[in-house]
Design an enzyme around this catalytic site. Structure first.
Site, PDB file in Angstrom:
ATOM      1  N   CYS A 278      -0.456  -4.387 -24.047  1.00 23.59           N
ATOM      2  CA  CYS A 278      -0.590  -3.572 -22.842  1.00 23.59           C
ATOM      3  C   CYS A 278       0.349  -4.007 -21.701  1.00 23.59           C
ATOM      4  O   CYS A 278       0.218  -3.535 -20.579  1.00 23.59           O
ATOM      5  CB  CYS A 278      -2.029  -3.558 -22.339  1.00 23.59           C
ATOM      6  SG  CYS A 278      -2.588  -5.158 -21.759  1.00 23.59           S
TER       7      CYS A 278
ATOM      8  N   ARG B   3     -10.710  -4.280 -17.511  1.00 23.44           N
ATOM      9  CA  ARG B   3     -10.366  -5.701 -17.434  1.00 23.44           C
ATOM     10  C   ARG B   3     -11.051  -6.298 -16.223  1.00 23.44           C
ATOM     11  O   ARG B   3     -10.987  -5.723 -15.124  1.00 23.44           O
ATOM     12  CB  ARG B   3      -8.849  -5.847 -17.298  1.00 23.44           C
ATOM     13  CG  ARG B   3      -8.454  -7.282 -17.109  1.00 23.44           C
ATOM     14  CD  ARG B   3      -6.983  -7.466 -17.093  1.00 23.44           C
ATOM     15  NE  ARG B   3      -6.399  -7.094 -15.805  1.00 23.44           N
ATOM     16  CZ  ARG B   3      -5.099  -7.197 -15.547  1.00 23.44           C
ATOM     17  NH1 ARG B   3      -4.277  -7.612 -16.492  1.00 23.44           N
ATOM     18  NH2 ARG B   3      -4.623  -6.855 -14.375  1.00 23.44           N
TER      19      ARG B   3
ATOM     20  N   ASP C 187       2.746 -11.413 -18.440  1.00 18.67           N
ATOM     21  CA  ASP C 187       2.485 -12.833 -18.197  1.00 18.67           C
ATOM     22  C   ASP C 187       2.966 -13.702 -19.347  1.00 18.67           C
ATOM     23  O   ASP C 187       3.476 -14.805 -19.130  1.00 18.67           O
ATOM     24  CB  ASP C 187       0.984 -13.063 -17.962  1.00 18.67           C
ATOM     25  CG  ASP C 187       0.610 -12.777 -16.525  1.00 18.67           C
ATOM     26  OD1 ASP C 187       1.324 -13.264 -15.634  1.00 18.67           O
ATOM     27  OD2 ASP C 187      -0.362 -12.049 -16.281  1.00 18.67           O
TER      28      ASP C 187
ATOM     29  N   HIS D 295       0.834  -1.210   0.000  1.00 14.40           N
ATOM     30  CA  HIS D 295       0.000   0.000   0.000  1.00 14.40           C
ATOM     31  C   HIS D 295       0.858   1.246   0.000  1.00 14.40           C
ATOM     32  O   HIS D 295       0.545   2.239  -0.643  1.00 14.40           O
ATOM     33  CB  HIS D 295      -0.890   0.018   1.240  1.00 14.40           C
ATOM     34  CG  HIS D 295      -1.960  -1.008   1.198  1.00 14.40           C
ATOM     35  ND1 HIS D 295      -2.519  -1.555   2.315  1.00 14.40           N
ATOM     36  CD2 HIS D 295      -2.563  -1.577   0.149  1.00 14.40           C
ATOM     37  CE1 HIS D 295      -3.425  -2.421   1.951  1.00 14.40           C
ATOM     38  NE2 HIS D 295      -3.473  -2.457   0.648  1.00 14.40           N
TER      39      HIS D 295
ATOM     40  N   GLU E  80      -2.108 -13.820 -22.995  1.00 14.09           N
ATOM     41  CA  GLU E  80      -1.070 -13.827 -21.966  1.00 14.09           C
ATOM     42  C   GLU E  80      -0.433 -15.194 -21.775  1.00 14.09           C
ATOM     43  O   GLU E  80       0.433 -15.358 -20.927  1.00 14.09           O
ATOM     44  CB  GLU E  80      -1.662 -13.400 -20.622  1.00 14.09           C
ATOM     45  CG  GLU E  80      -2.403 -12.096 -20.667  1.00 14.09           C
ATOM     46  CD  GLU E  80      -2.803 -11.634 -19.288  1.00 14.09           C
ATOM     47  OE1 GLU E  80      -2.002 -10.954 -18.636  1.00 14.09           O
ATOM     48  OE2 GLU E  80      -3.931 -11.959 -18.865  1.00 14.09           O
TER      49      GLU E  80
END
Ligand code: PEP
Ligand code: MG
Length: 579
Positions: free
Chosen positions: A505, A335, A458, A192, A434
């Site tokens: 992407c 997505r 990926d 975070h 991917e």
């Protein structure tokens, strides 16, 4: 002078004076109270929880005003945890049964609780341990168990060096306007703290392992957030180099900013569509400022990972609508959740898998958790009337998965129709390519999709059998490997034989080294992190398509990654010197 490498989480170079935060865990003396005082100690605990909860609530509101609700919800976990009865009850039991003082009981309970998270295999869940530590510090402060350094009282600009920074410490520091940058021993890109640092554009390097043992308060430190480097007490030459680097970065940014409203067009007039990748709607402004003509990848799982519960359909709808409205008619590719792998949800009931990247992740997870999947699709469809929204399925590895996902989409469509909602009936459906399996069958997949987007992050790991998160095999993970390049070119070719548009992407799209090659392969849409858009546009505007095709032909004749990299470096340097 010593140079340390870690993970750069927020680009930018800064030089300043170090302030090392206390690296020791909070130490609370083992204290006991007489049995007639236990009720009083329990009351102290109750008060500390209430005060800490109010404090976090206030911080969340203040932060939401500046950074939006999505980022501010990072504090939601703290707030909800502090509102829960169970922890207080267990702490009260410790006081009653063992006659511990309030502070000591809190500390004992929190440590046990924290350890449970630390021992979990998922990096995301391990990060939660730090949230727990943050809560412990607050509670101890409210029962008077800790003397705390007043971060808010900083009176000079500093670079913070810490074992770790919690989200609330970072926000507190940022509010002082004295924080130049920071470096920490622990942390990774999914933490975070890293997410907030990037959102606030604070140069930072995390995951340095032992940086706190090398730096003392008062040392001069360079933080190079772009390359993930920290230099301790730079000598004259290093100082001059990094000062020049910081100035140079400013100049380059200013020059590139001038291209903002120009098209990404080659010298011979071929237009390329440059889109942005985002995790939160908040990032759209930055993408547009950097010249993105839409969003090619909205990683929605971050909406899920920010909280300790799944967001409702309504919350998702609002986030998607908000994003579409900000884009004012420009494309927005949403997505569906890419959960699993290294992105696990704390409440998802995740079973630890031996090979999470080969396990129940992404579209597989969605197809096995239909209520969650349906609620996301409902929210996307409902938001689709507010802009040019498109939906994209990640990690499809066989055509049946696409068919199943489309079937769920069609049932959701019927349901919304019956309920009288308006939505875009012909919402474009895209598939991420991917896996090698999807790349090999791209022609068939393209026939049943409106667009394909190649996810190289990926695709590289699955093609080369190299875990993208494992630094021990990091040197084997390469976009320049001929096998990866052949698969990409094949997808562009096979996809091009159908109506489906093909884009890319993964991080490779924003890497200066590969721009010319990707154009030469036939790609006309690239989606990337906002910060990479101006540079990519500059390269595109400096070459012709004939150049790009020549480069591509040559690259495809190479047998090794090394040859590919050397050649691309030479070709790219002709138009972009800063490589
Ligand atoms: C990819 O795999 O290339 C991609 C864009 O998705 P993510 O990085 O979110 O897995
Ligand atoms: Mg991916």
């Amino acid at each position: 002078m010593p140079l340390k490498r870690g993970v750069g989480v927020s680009s930018g170079v800064v030089i300043g004076t170090a302030l090392v935060l206390e690296t020791e865990d909070v130490r609370v003396p083992r204290r006991f109270v007489p049995s007639d005082q236990t009720a009083h100690e329990i009351q102290l605990v109750e008060k500390a929880f209430a005060a800490a909860q109010a404090e976090v609530g206030g911080e969340r509101e203040r932060f939401a005003e500046r950074a939006g609700n999505d980022l501010a919800d990072i504090f939601g976990f703290h707030e909800r945890w502090l509102g829960d009865e169970k922890p207080r009850k267990e702490i009260a039991d410790l006081i009653r049964d063992k006659e511990y003082s309030a502070a000591y009981a809190i500390s004992v309970f929190m440590r046990r609780y924290r350890r449970r998270f630390q021992e979990m295999a998922s990096p995301f869940l391990q990060e939660r341990a730090r949230d727990i530590q943050d809560i412990e510090r607050r509670l101890l402060r409210h029962v008077g168990g800790e003397t705390r350094m007043e971060l808010a009282a900083l009176d000079e600009s500093v670079i913070i060096i810490a074992h770790d920074l919690t989200p609330s410490q970072l926000v507190e520091l940022e509010q002082t306007k004295r924080l130049l940058g920071f470096a920490t021993d622990v942390g990774g890109t999914t933490s975070h703290t890293a997410i907030i640092a990037a959102g606030l554009s604070i140069p930072a390097v995390v995951g340095l392992e032992d940086i706190t043992t090398h730096i003392s308060s008062g040392d001069t430190v360079v933080i190079d957030g772009l390359h993930g480097v920290v230099v301790i007490n730079p000598d004259e030459q290093q100082r001059a180099t990094y000062t020049a680097e910081a100035e140079h970065l400013q100049e380059v940014r200013a020059t590139l900013a001038e291209l903002r409203d120009l098209d990404a067009e080659t010298r011979d007039g071929v237009k390329i569509e440059l889109l942005g990748n985002i995790e939160f709607p908040l990032e759209i402004t930055d993408c547009l400022e950097k010249g993105a003509r839409g969003i090619g990848l909205f990683r929605t799982e971050f909406l899920f990972l920010q909280t300790d519960r799944l967001p409702s359909e309504e919350e998702q709808f609002e986030a998607y609508r908000d994003a579409a409205q900000q884009l004012d008619g420009l494309p927005l590719v949403i997505r569906t959740m890419d959960l699993g792998g290294d992105k696990c949800h704390p409440t998802g009931g995740w079973e630890m898998e031996k090979n999470p990247f080969l396990g129940l992740r992404s579209i597989r997870y969605s197809l096995q958790n239909l209520p969650m999947f349906r609620s996301q699709l409902r929210a996307i469809l409902r938001a689709s009337v507010f802009g040019d929204i498109r939906v994209m399925f990640p990690l499809v590895s066989r055509i049946m998965e696409l068919r199943q996902a489309k079937f769920v989409l069609s049932t959701v469509t019927e349901e919304l129709e019956e309920e009288g909602y308006e939505f875009r009936e012909d919402i474009p459906v895209g598939v991420m390519i991917e896996t090698p399996a999807a790349a090999i069958c791209a022609r068939e997949i393209a026939r049943e999709a409106d667009f394909l987007s190649i996810g190289t992050n990926d695709l590289i790991q699955y093609t080369l059998a190299v875990d993208r998160t494992n630094e021990r095999v990091g040197q084997l993970y390469s976009p320049a490997d001929p096998s990866v390049l052949r698969l990409i070119r094949q997808v562009v070719r096979l996809g091009g034989r159908s109506e489906a548009k093909v884009s890319l992407c993964g991080e490779m799209a924003g890497d200066a080294l590969f721009v010319i090659l990707l154009l030469g392969m036939g790609l006309r849409t690239l989606s990337m992190a906002a910060g990479n858009i101006p540079r990519t546009k500059k390269i595109i505007r400096s070459i012709s398509m004939a150049d790009a095709q020549r480069v591509c032909r040559r690259v495809m004749s190479f047998e090794t990654e090394r040859e590919v990299l050397n050649y691309l470096r030479d070709e790219t340097r002709k138009v972009w010197e800063d490589l």
